[in-house]
Design a protein around this motif. Structure first.
Motif, PDB file in Angstrom:
ATOM      1  N   GLY A  30      47.807  33.599  44.959  1.00 21.37           N
ATOM      2  CA  GLY A  30      48.072  32.021  45.225  1.00 21.37           C
ATOM      3  C   GLY A  30      46.926  31.225  45.009  1.00 21.37           C
ATOM      4  N   GLY A  31      45.929  31.630  45.422  1.00 19.37           N
ATOM      5  CA  GLY A  31      44.607  30.749  45.649  1.00 19.37           C
ATOM      6  C   GLY A  31      44.224  30.786  43.854  1.00 19.37           C
ATOM      7  N   ASN A  32      44.714  31.571  43.175  1.00 20.76           N
ATOM      8  CA  ASN A  32      44.121  31.246  41.570  1.00 20.76           C
ATOM      9  C   ASN A  32      45.039  30.594  40.630  1.00 20.76           C
ATOM     10  OD1 ASN A  32      41.491  32.496  41.437  1.00 20.76           O
ATOM     11  ND2 ASN A  32      42.200  34.370  42.196  1.00 20.76           N
ATOM     12  N   LEU A  33      46.086  30.384  41.453  1.00 25.50           N
ATOM     13  CA  LEU A  33      47.426  29.915  40.204  1.00 25.50           C
ATOM     14  C   LEU A  33      46.711  28.453  39.877  1.00 25.50           C
ATOM     15  CD1 LEU A  33      50.669  30.617  42.227  1.00 25.50           C
ATOM     16  CD2 LEU A  33      49.580  31.825  40.122  1.00 25.50           C
ATOM     17  N   GLY A  41      54.635  32.238  29.135  1.00 24.15           N
ATOM     18  CA  GLY A  41      53.860  33.072  28.514  1.00 24.15           C
ATOM     19  C   GLY A  41      52.486  33.382  29.240  1.00 24.15           C
ATOM     20  N   ASP A  42      52.400  32.327  30.177  1.00 26.42           N
ATOM     21  CA  ASP A  42      51.046  32.624  31.153  1.00 26.42           C
ATOM     22  C   ASP A  42      51.345  33.952  31.969  1.00 26.42           C
ATOM     23  OD1 ASP A  42      49.667  30.449  30.323  1.00 26.42           O
ATOM     24  OD2 ASP A  42      50.138  29.087  32.087  1.00 26.42           O
ATOM     25  N   GLY A  43      50.465  34.521  32.531  1.00 25.51           N
ATOM     26  CA  GLY A  43      50.117  35.834  33.164  1.00 25.51           C
ATOM     27  C   GLY A  43      48.914  36.491  33.363  1.00 25.51           C
ATOM     28  N   SER A  44      48.720  37.444  34.208  1.00 24.40           N
ATOM     29  CA  SER A  44      47.569  37.979  34.498  1.00 24.40           C
ATOM     30  C   SER A  44      47.822  39.459  35.197  1.00 24.40           C
ATOM     31  CB  SER A  44      46.723  36.968  34.922  1.00 24.40           C
ATOM     32  OG  SER A  44      45.235  37.755  35.017  1.00 24.40           O
ATOM     33  N   ALA A  45      46.740  40.195  35.020  1.00 24.04           N
ATOM     34  CA  ALA A  45      46.947  41.523  35.993  1.00 24.04           C
ATOM     35  C   ALA A  45      46.692  41.080  37.503  1.00 24.04           C
ATOM     36  CB  ALA A  45      45.855  42.561  35.472  1.00 24.04           C
ATOM     37  N   VAL A  46      47.151  41.833  38.349  1.00 24.61           N
ATOM     38  CA  VAL A  46      47.074  41.816  39.818  1.00 24.61           C
ATOM     39  C   VAL A  46      46.159  43.096  40.274  1.00 24.61           C
ATOM     40  CG1 VAL A  46      48.195  41.692  42.108  1.00 24.61           C
ATOM     41  CG2 VAL A  46      49.236  40.418  40.164  1.00 24.61           C
ATOM     42  N   GLN A  52      41.539  47.767  41.858  1.00 26.90           N
ATOM     43  CA  GLN A  52      42.366  48.452  41.029  1.00 26.90           C
ATOM     44  C   GLN A  52      43.569  47.662  40.444  1.00 26.90           C
ATOM     45  OE1 GLN A  52      41.375  51.793  40.329  1.00 26.90           O
ATOM     46  NE2 GLN A  52      39.453  51.079  41.316  1.00 26.90           N
ATOM     47  N   GLU A  53      43.976  47.835  39.533  1.00 22.24           N
ATOM     48  CA  GLU A  53      45.158  47.163  38.742  1.00 22.24           C
ATOM     49  C   GLU A  53      46.311  47.561  39.536  1.00 22.24           C
ATOM     50  OE1 GLU A  53      47.342  45.678  34.700  1.00 22.24           O
ATOM     51  OE2 GLU A  53      45.023  46.121  34.658  1.00 22.24           O
ATOM     52  N   VAL A  54      47.072  46.762  40.128  1.00 16.85           N
ATOM     53  CA  VAL A  54      48.144  47.276  40.861  1.00 16.85           C
ATOM     54  C   VAL A  54      49.595  46.680  40.521  1.00 16.85           C
ATOM     55  CG1 VAL A  54      47.094  48.205  43.015  1.00 16.85           C
ATOM     56  CG2 VAL A  54      47.865  45.657  42.815  1.00 16.85           C
ATOM     57  N   GLY A  55      49.463  45.827  39.290  1.00 14.80           N
ATOM     58  CA  GLY A  55      50.556  45.066  38.624  1.00 14.80           C
ATOM     59  C   GLY A  55      50.300  43.943  37.981  1.00 14.80           C
ATOM     60  N   ALA A  56      51.120  42.917  37.731  1.00 21.37           N
ATOM     61  CA  ALA A  56      50.853  41.738  36.942  1.00 21.37           C
ATOM     62  C   ALA A  56      51.851  40.819  37.221  1.00 21.37           C
ATOM     63  CB  ALA A  56      51.022  42.227  35.556  1.00 21.37           C
ATOM     64  N   TRP A  57      51.591  39.537  36.840  1.00 20.52           N
ATOM     65  CA  TRP A  57      52.528  38.442  37.068  1.00 20.52           C
ATOM     66  C   TRP A  57      52.636  37.817  35.740  1.00 20.52           C
ATOM     67  CZ3 TRP A  57      51.259  33.344  36.111  1.00 20.52           C
ATOM     68  CH2 TRP A  57      49.797  32.938  36.086  1.00 20.52           C
ATOM     69  N   ARG A  58      53.897  37.109  35.588  1.00 21.94           N
ATOM     70  CA  ARG A  58      54.092  36.293  34.161  1.00 21.94           C
ATOM     71  C   ARG A  58      54.927  35.255  34.400  1.00 21.94           C
ATOM     72  NH1 ARG A  58      56.727  40.996  34.494  1.00 21.94           N
ATOM     73  NH2 ARG A  58      58.886  41.005  34.021  1.00 21.94           N
ATOM     74  N   VAL A  59      55.060  34.268  33.832  1.00 24.41           N
ATOM     75  CA  VAL A  59      55.917  33.072  33.681  1.00 24.41           C
ATOM     76  C   VAL A  59      56.658  33.252  32.324  1.00 24.41           C
ATOM     77  CG1 VAL A  59      56.267  30.772  33.518  1.00 24.41           C
ATOM     78  CG2 VAL A  59      54.269  31.585  34.773  1.00 24.41           C
ATOM     79  N   VAL A  60      58.189  33.270  32.544  1.00 26.90           N
ATOM     80  CA  VAL A  60      59.035  33.498  31.562  1.00 26.90           C
ATOM     81  C   VAL A  60      60.146  32.417  31.627  1.00 26.90           C
ATOM     82  CG1 VAL A  60      59.050  36.199  31.636  1.00 26.90           C
ATOM     83  CG2 VAL A  60      60.500  34.831  33.068  1.00 26.90           C
ATOM     84  N   ALA A  61      60.495  31.991  30.432  1.00 30.11           N
ATOM     85  CA  ALA A  61      61.743  30.953  30.440  1.00 30.11           C
ATOM     86  C   ALA A  61      62.898  31.587  31.240  1.00 30.11           C
ATOM     87  CB  ALA A  61      61.937  30.545  28.894  1.00 30.11           C
TER      88      ALA A  61
END
Length: 62
Positions: A30-33, A41-46, A52-61
């Protein structure tokens, strides 16, 4: 527009440890949004607190 956040937490951790880790992940995320336009199309690893990479977020239409 739809925001999707997927996070995998270790099953070997206690419920309290999983909740604490998820809380840290959500605060960091939330602090990096503000670095993103939050358009489809925006998104990033979590990452967890051990980086350690544990997931990802993304914005979709929607």
């Amino acid at each position: 527009m739809k925001f999707v956040l997927e996070v995998t937490v270790g099953e070997d951790a206690s419920a309290a440890e999983r909740a604490g880790e998820l809380g840290r992940i959500l605060r960091y995320w939330g602090g990096n949004l503000h670095h993103y336009a939050l358009e489809p199309g925006d998104g990033s690893a979590v990452y967890d607190s051990a980086y350690q990479e544990v997931g990802a977020w993304r914005v979709v239409a929607s």
